[in-house]
Scaffold this motif. Structure first.
Motif, PDB file in Angstrom:
ATOM      1  N   VAL A 179      52.790  32.028  30.580  1.00 15.25           N
ATOM      2  CA  VAL A 179      53.039  32.165  29.141  1.00 15.25           C
ATOM      3  C   VAL A 179      51.866  32.906  28.489  1.00 15.25           C
ATOM      4  CG1 VAL A 179      53.236  30.878  26.968  1.00 15.25           C
ATOM      5  CG2 VAL A 179      54.595  30.202  28.951  1.00 15.25           C
ATOM      6  N   ARG A 182      52.959  27.631  34.778  1.00 13.30           N
ATOM      7  CA  ARG A 182      53.819  28.079  33.674  1.00 13.30           C
ATOM      8  C   ARG A 182      52.981  28.484  32.470  1.00 13.30           C
ATOM      9  NH1 ARG A 182      58.248  29.379  31.232  1.00 13.30           N
ATOM     10  NH2 ARG A 182      58.476  28.801  29.070  1.00 13.30           N
ATOM     11  N   LEU A 183      52.005  27.668  32.140  1.00 14.38           N
ATOM     12  CA  LEU A 183      51.152  27.963  30.993  1.00 14.38           C
ATOM     13  C   LEU A 183      50.365  29.261  31.212  1.00 14.38           C
ATOM     14  CD1 LEU A 183      50.436  26.886  28.240  1.00 14.38           C
ATOM     15  CD2 LEU A 183      48.605  25.548  29.297  1.00 14.38           C
ATOM     16  N   TYR A 211      52.120  36.490  26.658  1.00 14.85           N
ATOM     17  CA  TYR A 211      51.659  36.624  25.279  1.00 14.85           C
ATOM     18  C   TYR A 211      50.659  37.780  25.156  1.00 14.85           C
ATOM     19  CZ  TYR A 211      49.663  35.363  20.755  1.00 14.85           C
ATOM     20  OH  TYR A 211      49.235  35.386  19.450  1.00 14.85           O
ATOM     21  N   ALA A 268      53.765  29.502  19.990  1.00 12.83           N
ATOM     22  CA  ALA A 268      54.075  28.095  19.734  1.00 12.83           C
ATOM     23  C   ALA A 268      53.910  27.257  21.008  1.00 12.83           C
ATOM     24  CB  ALA A 268      55.487  27.953  19.179  1.00 12.83           C
ATOM     25  N   GLU A 269      54.348  27.801  22.134  1.00 13.30           N
ATOM     26  CA  GLU A 269      54.208  27.058  23.393  1.00 13.30           C
ATOM     27  C   GLU A 269      52.739  26.892  23.775  1.00 13.30           C
ATOM     28  OE1 GLU A 269      55.802  27.054  28.024  1.00 13.30           O
ATOM     29  OE2 GLU A 269      56.843  28.299  26.544  1.00 13.30           O
ATOM     30  N   ARG A 288      52.914  22.910  35.814  1.00  9.99           N
ATOM     31  CA  ARG A 288      52.710  23.068  34.367  1.00  9.99           C
ATOM     32  C   ARG A 288      51.620  24.099  34.089  1.00  9.99           C
ATOM     33  NH1 ARG A 288      53.420  17.551  34.470  1.00  9.99           N
ATOM     34  NH2 ARG A 288      51.189  17.174  34.406  1.00  9.99           N
ATOM     35  N   ALA A 338      51.215  24.292  21.422  1.00 10.24           N
ATOM     36  CA  ALA A 338      51.679  22.948  21.782  1.00 10.24           C
ATOM     37  C   ALA A 338      50.929  22.402  22.993  1.00 10.24           C
ATOM     38  CB  ALA A 338      53.183  22.968  22.048  1.00 10.24           C
ATOM     39  N   ALA A 339      50.460  23.310  23.846  1.00  8.69           N
ATOM     40  CA  ALA A 339      49.712  22.891  25.033  1.00  8.69           C
ATOM     41  C   ALA A 339      48.207  22.792  24.756  1.00  8.69           C
ATOM     42  CB  ALA A 339      49.957  23.878  26.170  1.00  8.69           C
ATOM     43  N   ARG A 341      57.376  32.574  19.716  1.00 10.23           N
ATOM     44  CA  ARG A 341      57.803  31.519  20.654  1.00 10.23           C
ATOM     45  C   ARG A 341      56.708  31.248  21.698  1.00 10.23           C
ATOM     46  NH1 ARG A 341      62.348  32.441  25.059  1.00 10.23           N
ATOM     47  NH2 ARG A 341      61.972  34.537  24.336  1.00 10.23           N
ATOM     48  N   LEU A 342      56.096  32.323  22.211  1.00 14.00           N
ATOM     49  CA  LEU A 342      55.020  32.161  23.190  1.00 14.00           C
ATOM     50  C   LEU A 342      53.806  31.502  22.552  1.00 14.00           C
ATOM     51  CD1 LEU A 342      55.344  35.630  24.951  1.00 14.00           C
ATOM     52  CD2 LEU A 342      55.934  33.394  25.924  1.00 14.00           C
TER      53      LEU A 342
END
Length: 142
Positions: free
Chosen positions: A22, A18-19, A26, A116-117, A15, A120-121, A113-114
């Motif tokens: 991202v 991935r973050l 971004y 927002a992800e 996780r 959210a994290a 989209r990036l």
């Protein structure tokens, strides 16, 4: 560290990786978008996959509108490889297919989209465009 401890942490590490990817996507796409905005580049382009057996083994960008020379002036081959890698990470099939997009739409197409992800994290992303270039409110300020 023993193997059981490492396996226990595997999901968390995936996780976080991935973050981190991202966040990198971004940041770099924001830098590309800022450069496009500063140079007032616009128009449709095709991001073409490289052909390892052909003349150009690395990805390229072809102007579908406007001047190819202007595109080549603003983007190094290494940057196009990086852009292609980022777009592939985002799910675009740029390694086997040609991707067509408008340069001026790069930020609007991918950054929300990036962002927002990241939000959210629990990560507050920095604005990617300078305030003078962000007058169109493409990116929300935190």
């Amino acid at each position: 560290m023993n193997i059981h401890h490492l396996l226990h942490q595997r999901d968390m590490l995936l996780r976080q990786a991935r973050l981190a990817n991202v966040a990198y996507a971004y940041q770099r796409l924001g830098e590309f978008a800022a450069r496009i905005s500063r140079a007032r580049l616009c128009g449709a382009v095709a991001i073409c996959p490289g052909d390892p057996a052909g003349e150009q083994p690395w990805p390229g960008m072809a102007a579908l509108e406007g001047s190819q020379a202007v595109i080549e002036e603003h983007f190094l081959d290494e940057e196009l490889v990086e852009l292609t890698d980022i777009l592939a990470f985002l799910g675009e099939d740029v390694r086997t297919d040609r991707l067509t997009l408008r340069l001026e739409d790069l930020a609007d197409r991918y950054l929300p989209r990036l962002r927002a992800e990241l939000l959210a994290a629990g990560v507050t992303p920095a604005n990617t465009l300078p305030a003078s270039e962000d007058s169109s409110s493409r990116l929300e300020r935190p």
